[in-house]
Design an enzyme around this catalytic site. Structure first.
Site, mmCIF file in Angstrom:
data_model
loop_
_atom_site.group_PDB
_atom_site.id
_atom_site.type_symbol
_atom_site.label_atom_id
_atom_site.label_comp_id
_atom_site.label_asym_id
_atom_site.label_seq_id
_atom_site.Cartn_x
_atom_site.Cartn_y
_atom_site.Cartn_z
ATOM 1 C CG HIS A 1 -1.904 0.836 0.919
ATOM 2 N ND1 HIS A 1 -2.038 1.748 1.575
ATOM 3 C CD2 HIS A 1 -3.809 0.804 0.973
ATOM 4 C CE1 HIS A 1 -2.979 2.981 1.471
ATOM 5 N NE2 HIS A 1 -3.614 2.311 1.006
ATOM 6 C CG ASP B 1 -8.265 -4.107 -2.979
ATOM 7 O OD1 ASP B 1 -7.542 -3.348 -3.240
ATOM 8 O OD2 ASP B 1 -9.861 -4.374 -2.963
HETATM 9 C C1 SDX Z 1 -5.908 -0.012 -3.066
HETATM 10 O O1 SDX Z 1 -4.533 4.962 -2.271
HETATM 11 C C2 SDX Z 1 -5.712 4.062 -1.385
HETATM 12 O O2 SDX Z 1 -5.494 4.513 -0.531
HETATM 13 C C3 SDX Z 1 -5.710 2.652 -2.452
HETATM 14 C C4 SDX Z 1 -7.158 2.357 -1.359
HETATM 15 C C5 SDX Z 1 -8.496 2.510 -1.401
HETATM 16 O O3 SDX Z 1 -8.354 2.249 -0.350
HETATM 17 O O4 SDX Z 1 -8.195 3.755 -1.856
HETATM 18 O O5 SDX Z 1 -6.306 1.648 -0.386
HETATM 19 C C6 SDX Z 1 -7.297 0.968 -2.306
HETATM 20 O O6 SDX Z 1 -5.903 0.345 -4.192
HETATM 21 C C7 SDX Z 1 -5.194 -0.970 -1.914
HETATM 22 C C8 SDX Z 1 -3.767 -1.742 -3.042
HETATM 23 C C9 SDX Z 1 -4.277 -2.298 -3.807
HETATM 24 N N1 SDX Z 1 -3.420 -2.601 -5.042
HETATM 25 C C10 SDX Z 1 -2.708 -3.905 -4.863
HETATM 26 O O7 SDX Z 1 -3.058 -5.286 -4.003
HETATM 27 C C11 SDX Z 1 -1.704 -3.916 -6.274
HETATM 28 C C12 SDX Z 1 -0.383 -4.964 -5.707
HETATM 29 N N2 SDX Z 1 0.070 -4.154 -4.680
HETATM 30 C C13 SDX Z 1 1.230 -3.000 -5.241
HETATM 31 O O8 SDX Z 1 1.137 -3.046 -6.469
HETATM 32 C C14 SDX Z 1 1.622 -2.216 -4.266
HETATM 33 O O9 SDX Z 1 1.706 -2.255 -3.829
HETATM 34 C C15 SDX Z 1 0.830 -0.226 -4.228
HETATM 35 C C16 SDX Z 1 0.374 0.214 -6.157
HETATM 36 C C17 SDX Z 1 -0.484 -0.518 -3.977
HETATM 37 C C18 SDX Z 1 1.300 0.650 -3.628
HETATM 38 O O10 SDX Z 1 2.681 0.388 -5.022
HETATM 39 P P1 SDX Z 1 4.121 2.224 -4.269
HETATM 40 O O11 SDX Z 1 3.484 2.685 -3.120
HETATM 41 O O12 SDX Z 1 4.321 2.587 -5.764
HETATM 42 O O13 SDX Z 1 4.887 1.355 -3.708
HETATM 43 P P2 SDX Z 1 6.148 0.512 -5.195
HETATM 44 O O14 SDX Z 1 5.245 -0.246 -5.967
HETATM 45 O O15 SDX Z 1 6.967 1.896 -5.399
HETATM 46 O O16 SDX Z 1 6.714 -0.606 -4.207
HETATM 47 C C19 SDX Z 1 7.844 -0.497 -3.524
HETATM 48 C C20 SDX Z 1 8.412 -1.816 -3.708
HETATM 49 C C21 SDX Z 1 9.035 -2.244 -4.990
HETATM 50 O O17 SDX Z 1 10.387 -2.876 -4.729
HETATM 51 P P3 SDX Z 1 11.666 -2.526 -5.106
HETATM 52 O O18 SDX Z 1 11.690 -1.170 -5.815
HETATM 53 O O19 SDX Z 1 11.845 -1.266 -3.220
HETATM 54 O O20 SDX Z 1 12.621 -3.807 -4.602
HETATM 55 O O21 SDX Z 1 7.686 -2.751 -3.239
HETATM 56 C C22 SDX Z 1 7.460 -4.118 -4.421
HETATM 57 C C23 SDX Z 1 7.998 -3.000 -5.268
HETATM 58 O O22 SDX Z 1 8.132 -4.327 -6.701
HETATM 59 N N3 SDX Z 1 5.878 -4.252 -4.704
HETATM 60 C C24 SDX Z 1 5.708 -5.382 -4.415
HETATM 61 C C25 SDX Z 1 4.196 -5.188 -4.068
HETATM 62 N N4 SDX Z 1 4.049 -4.162 -4.063
HETATM 63 C C26 SDX Z 1 4.814 -2.839 -4.278
HETATM 64 N N5 SDX Z 1 6.684 -6.167 -4.344
HETATM 65 C C27 SDX Z 1 5.170 -7.493 -4.745
HETATM 66 N N6 SDX Z 1 4.137 -7.277 -4.587
HETATM 67 C C28 SDX Z 1 3.421 -6.911 -3.850
HETATM 68 N N7 SDX Z 1 2.505 -6.241 -3.995
#
Ligand code: SDX
Length: 428
Positions: free
Chosen positions: A307, A364
Site C-alpha cells: 500500500h 483487497d
Molecule cells: C487500493 O491509495 C489508497 O488508499 C488505495 C486504496 C483505497 O482504499 O483507495 O487503499 C485501495 O488500491 C489498495 C491497493 C490495491 N493494489 C494491490 O493490491 C496491487 C498490488 N500492490 C502494488 O502494486 C503496490 O503495493 C501498490 C500499487 C499498492 C503501492 O505501490 P507503491 O506505493 O507505488 O510502491 P512501489 O510500487 O514503489 O513498491 C515498493 C517496493 C518495490 O520493490 P523495490 O523496487 O523497492 O525493490 O515494493 C515492491 C515493489 O516491487 N512491491 C511489491 C508489491 N507491492 C510493492 N512486490 C511484490 N508484490 C507486491 N504486491
C-alpha cells in the site's frame, strides 16, 4: 517546530512556510516557490506531495489508523449503517435521527433510473466488464439531469444530485450484473433498506422472490463502510481534478470509477481472487508464488499486498479478515482459497522481502473471498468497491468546491528535443 523552512539555491535563500494539520502532519507550502525561485518540485506519483487540505479522512500509515471525520473505522464498521457513514463523510457530522430518516427516505424515493437507461444495457455485449458499463451509465445520468451541469446551481439542486447518485448507484450496479447474466432486470423496492435493495436487485428473479439473508446484509453493510473513503487515493484524486474544471458530479464520479478499475487500485480485489485461484489450480505451492512476487524479472506481484500509505497493517484488512471467518462459518461456506490466502499471508509476513518493504495485506486481500461467499462474481468485485467508495468520492468533490480549490494543473520538467527546424518530406 519552526514555521518556515529555508531553501538554499546557489547564493539565494528562500523561506518556505511550514503548515501543520490537526493531527500534527507537517507540509512545506511551495505555492510561491516557482515565482520566487524559478524552480518547481518533481514527485512522480505524488508519493510525497499533498494536493489539498482535507477534513474528511485521516490515515496514519505507520500505525494502521483510519478515521472518517475523526471516528475510528473500527467503531463505524461495527456500529453504523452505510447511509449514516455516507452522511457523515459528505456533511461532516453524524446525522441526528431526523436527519438520517430524511436522508434515507430521500434516497429511497430516487432509486429508479429513467427507462431509457435500459437502452444502454441492451447495447453492451453480455461479456462487457460491469465497470465499463457502470462508468458509462454514471456519466449518462448527467444527460437526464442537465441542471446538474450548472456550476452555480442552488444548494438544494446540489444536494438532490448527491441523493440521486447515491440512490441510483445500486440500481445501475445490479442491472450491469443482471445484463451480464442475461437475466431480467429487477426494480428497486421501497420496502427494503439500502443493502437489502441492492441484494434483491442482484438475486431476485421474476419467478421467485429473494429474501435478503440478515447475515449477508450485515456483511455487505460493513464492507461498504470499510470502502467508503480513503483520503487522496488515485480515484479520489481523479474525482477532485475532474471536478476542479467544474465538470458536473456525474462526470467526475464516472472518472473515479474508471480510475478505480485499474488492478493496482480497486481492480486488485478481482485480481486477488484470480491469483488465489491460479495458485490453487497450480497445486497450492505458496512458496513458488512468493518467490515469483520477489523476482524482479517476473512481472507477477502479490495482489492484495502492499500500500502507498499503510507500511504496517491496513486496519480494514484486519476487520475484513475477521469478518471473513464469521461470514463463511455462518453461511456454511468452505472456500479453499481462504486457506491459501491465510497461508500466503503467513509466509509473506515472515519473509524479509515483504517485511523490509512494509508490504502487508491491504483492503483487497480478503474482501474478494467474502464477496464470493455472498454469491458476487469476481468481475463485480470492483463494482462493489465503487458502491462503497461513492460517498467518499462525493465528499472529496464537495470539499474541493467548498474550499474553492483552483483547477488542477500540475507542472512538468521537459525532457524532449530542444528547438529544431522543420525538414520537408523530400529531404527526410
Ligand atoms: C487500493 O491509495 C489508497 O488508499 C488505495 C486504496 C483505497 O482504499 O483507495 O487503499 C485501495 O488500491 C489498495 C491497493 C490495491 N493494489 C494491490 O493490491 C496491487 C498490488 N500492490 C502494488 O502494486 C503496490 O503495493 C501498490 C500499487 C499498492 C503501492 O505501490 P507503491 O506505493 O507505488 O510502491 P512501489 O510500487 O514503489 O513498491 C515498493 C517496493 C518495490 O520493490 P523495490 O523496487 O523497492 O525493490 O515494493 C515492491 C515493489 O516491487 N512491491 C511489491 C508489491 N507491492 C510493492 N512486490 C511484490 N508484490 C507486491 N504486491
Amino acid at each position: 517546530m519552526s514555521k518556515t523552512a529555508k531553501l538554499i539555491l546557489g547564493n539565494e535563500t528562500y523561506e518556505i512556510p511550514v503548515v501543520t494539520g490537526s493531527e500534527n502532519e507537517n507540509g512545506l507550502d511551495i505555492s510561491k516557490l516557482r515565482s520566487s525561485s524559478k524552480h518547481i518540485t518533481i514527485d512522480r506519483g505524488f508519493k510525497n506531495t499533498g494536493a489539498c487540505y482535507s477534513a474528511i479522512t485521516f490515515l496514519d500509515g505507520e500505525n494502521g489508523v483510519l478515521r472518517y471525520r475523526g471516528y475510528p473505522i473500527e467503531q463505524l464498521a461495527e456500529e453504523a449503517t452505510f447511509l449514516e457513514v455516507a452522511y457523515l463523510l459528505i456533511y461532516g457530522d453524524l446525522p441526528s435521527s431526523d436527519e438520517l430518516a430524511k436522508f434515507e427516505n430521500d434516497i429511497t424515493q430516487h432509486t429508479l433510473v429513467h427507462e431509457e437507461m435500459k437502452g444502454f444495457l441492451q447495447a453492451y455485449p453480455v461479456n462487457a466488464h460491469p465497470m465499463g458499463v457502470l462508468a458509462a451509465m454514471v456519466c449518462s445520468l448527467s444527460t437526464f439531469y442537465p441542471e446538474s451541469q450548472d456550476p452555480n446551481r442552488s444548494q438544494e439542486a446540489f444536494d438532490l444530485t448527491i441523493i440521486r447518485l447515491i440512490a441510483k448507484m445500486p440500481t445501475m450496479a445490479a442491472w450491469a450484473f443482471k445484463h451480464s447474466q442475461r437475466h431480467p432486470l429487477i426494480y428497486p423496492q421501497n420496502k427494503f433498506n439500502y443493502c437489502e435493495n441492492f441484494l434483491n436487485m442482484m438475486y431476485s428473479m421474476p419467478t421467485d422472490e429473494y429474501f435478503p439473508d440478515p447475515i449477508v446484509t450485515k456483511a455487505l453493510n460493513k464492507l461498504l463502510i470499510l470502502h467508503a473513503d480513503h483520503e487522496q487515493n488515485c480515484s479520489a484524486s481523479t474525482v477532485r481534478i475532474v471536478g476542479s474544471s467544474q465538470a458536473n458530479l456525474y462526470a467526475s464520479i464516472s472518472a473515479g470509477v474508471c480510475a478505480l478499475w485499474g488492478p493496482l487500485h480497486g481492480g486488485a480485489n478481482q485480481a486477488v481472487i484470480e491469483m488465489l485461484e491460479a495458485i490453487k489450480n497450480d497445486g497450492g505451492d505458496t512458496d513458488k508464488w512468493i518467490n515469483k512476487a520477489k523476482d524482479k524479472e517476473d512481472p507477477f506481484r502479490l495482489m492484495g499486498f502492499g500500500h502507498r500509505v499503510y507500511k504496517n497493517f491496513d486496519p480494514r484488512a484486519t476487520i475484513i479478515k475477521k469478518s471473513c471467518d464469521e461470514v463463511l462459518e455462518a453461511l456454511g461456506v468452505d472456500d479453499p482459497v481462504l486457506d491459501i490466502a491465510k497461508k500466503l499471508e503467513k509466509v509473506a509476513l515472515e519473509d524479509p522481502y515483504f517485511v523490509e518493504r512494509g508490504l502487508y495485506p491491504n483492503v483487497d486481500f480478503y474482501s474478494g473471498i467474502i464477496y464470493r461467499a455472498l454469491g458476487i462474481p469476481p468481475e463485480m468485485f470492483t463494482v462493489m468497491f465503487s458502491l462503497g467508495r461513492l460517498p467518499g468520492w462525493i465528499a472529496q468533490w464537495k470539499e474541493m468546491l467548498d474550499n474553492g480549490d483552483p483547477i488542477g494543473r500540475p507542472r512538468q520538467i521537459y525532457t524532449g528535443a530542444v528547438k529544431r527546424d522543420y525538414v520537408s518530406l523530400s529531404k527526410r
